[in-house]
Design a protein around this motif. Structure first.
Motif, short mmCIF file in Angstrom:
data_model
loop_
_atom_site.label_atom_id
_atom_site.label_comp_id
_atom_site.label_asym_id
_atom_site.label_seq_id
_atom_site.Cartn_x
_atom_site.Cartn_y
_atom_site.Cartn_z
N THR A 40 0.86 -1.18 0.00
CA THR A 40 0.00 0.00 0.00
C THR A 40 0.90 1.23 0.00
OG1 THR A 40 -0.07 0.17 2.41
CG2 THR A 40 -1.76 -1.22 1.35
N PRO A 41 0.41 2.35 -0.51
CA PRO A 41 1.24 3.56 -0.55
C PRO A 41 1.73 4.00 0.82
CG PRO A 41 -0.68 3.83 -1.96
CD PRO A 41 -0.86 2.53 -1.22
N VAL A 42 0.89 3.87 1.82
CA VAL A 42 1.28 4.28 3.17
C VAL A 42 2.38 3.37 3.71
CG1 VAL A 42 0.48 4.58 5.54
CG2 VAL A 42 -0.95 5.33 3.64
N ALA A 43 2.22 2.08 3.56
CA ALA A 43 3.23 1.13 4.05
C ALA A 43 4.56 1.33 3.32
CB ALA A 43 2.74 -0.30 3.87
N ALA A 44 4.50 1.55 2.02
CA ALA A 44 5.73 1.75 1.25
C ALA A 44 6.46 3.01 1.72
CB ALA A 44 5.41 1.85 -0.24
N ALA A 45 5.72 4.07 1.99
CA ALA A 45 6.35 5.32 2.43
C ALA A 45 6.90 5.20 3.84
CB ALA A 45 5.34 6.46 2.35
N LEU A 46 6.16 4.62 4.75
CA LEU A 46 6.60 4.53 6.14
C LEU A 46 7.76 3.56 6.33
CD1 LEU A 46 3.19 4.58 8.04
CD2 LEU A 46 4.88 6.42 7.90
N LYS A 47 7.76 2.49 5.58
CA LYS A 47 8.79 1.45 5.77
C LYS A 47 9.90 1.50 4.75
CE LYS A 47 5.37 -1.65 7.78
NZ LYS A 47 4.63 -2.91 7.59
N GLY A 48 9.81 2.36 3.73
CA GLY A 48 10.84 2.44 2.70
C GLY A 48 10.87 1.20 1.83
N LEU A 49 9.69 0.79 1.33
CA LEU A 49 9.58 -0.43 0.52
C LEU A 49 9.57 -0.10 -0.96
CD1 LEU A 49 6.71 -2.17 2.54
CD2 LEU A 49 9.17 -2.43 2.84
N CYS A 50 10.00 -1.04 -1.76
CA CYS A 50 9.93 -0.91 -3.22
C CYS A 50 8.47 -0.80 -3.62
CB CYS A 50 10.55 -2.13 -3.88
SG CYS A 50 10.33 -2.19 -5.67
N PRO A 51 8.10 0.20 -4.45
CA PRO A 51 6.70 0.35 -4.82
C PRO A 51 6.18 -0.76 -5.73
CG PRO A 51 8.05 1.97 -5.97
CD PRO A 51 8.94 1.25 -5.00
N ALA B 110 9.79 8.93 -0.13
CA ALA B 110 9.32 7.60 -0.49
C ALA B 110 7.90 7.65 -1.03
CB ALA B 110 9.39 6.68 0.73
N ALA B 111 7.05 8.48 -0.44
CA ALA B 111 5.68 8.60 -0.92
C ALA B 111 5.63 9.18 -2.33
CB ALA B 111 4.86 9.47 0.04
N LEU B 112 6.46 10.18 -2.61
CA LEU B 112 6.48 10.78 -3.94
C LEU B 112 7.01 9.80 -4.98
CD1 LEU B 112 5.82 13.23 -5.61
CD2 LEU B 112 8.04 14.16 -5.05
N LEU B 113 8.05 9.06 -4.64
CA LEU B 113 8.56 8.05 -5.58
C LEU B 113 7.50 6.99 -5.85
CD1 LEU B 113 12.02 6.67 -5.97
CD2 LEU B 113 10.19 5.02 -5.74
N GLY B 114 6.82 6.55 -4.80
CA GLY B 114 5.75 5.57 -4.99
C GLY B 114 4.62 6.11 -5.83
N SER B 115 4.29 7.37 -5.65
CA SER B 115 3.24 8.00 -6.45
C SER B 115 3.65 8.09 -7.91
CB SER B 115 2.94 9.39 -5.89
OG SER B 115 2.04 10.06 -6.70
#
Length: 123
Positions: free
Chosen positions: A4-15, A100-105
């Protein structure tokens, strides 16, 4: 499975695959995902997160500092002792999440640099 976008941003996960390792340092992105190979260098996060966080966090810190000054009247050295670390740690902590959120977006929307259409294709 994509996180999820929130999990990816908070944990620094690959989107793309959700593997950890989006960052190689405190604020620097890795070159690519070690699991799925997504190239993080193709994304242009730029200075947007830093500019927005500076404005938002700056407004919050100044508002709180003024409120405390008017309510309690502490000496200026105490105000600086409180607000300088709050500002530094607040910016660094939130900047990592914002980047991280912007990269995921950008990944989710397949964002890319704008291109101007050639004149012959315009009506």
């Amino acid at each position: 499975m994509a996180p999820t976008p929130v999990a990816a941003a908070l944990k620094g996960l690959c989107p793309r695959c959700g593997a950890p390792g989006l960052f190689k340092g405190l604020l620097d992105f890795s070159d690519r995902c070690k699991v799925c190979g997504l190239d993080f260098t193709t994304f242009n996060v730029g200075d947007g997160p830093a500019a927005i966080l500076t404005l938002v966090l700056g407004a919050v810190v100044v508002g709180l500092a003024i409120t405390i000054q008017l309510a309690y009247g502490p000496p200026i050295w105490l105000q600086m002792l409180i607000w300088l670390p709050v500002t530094v740690f607040g910016v660094i902590g939130s900047l990592r999440i914002a980047k991280a959120a912007l990269l995921g977006s950008e990944y989710r929307t397949a964002a890319h640099e704008g291109r101007i259409a050639p004149p012959e294709t315009l009506p």
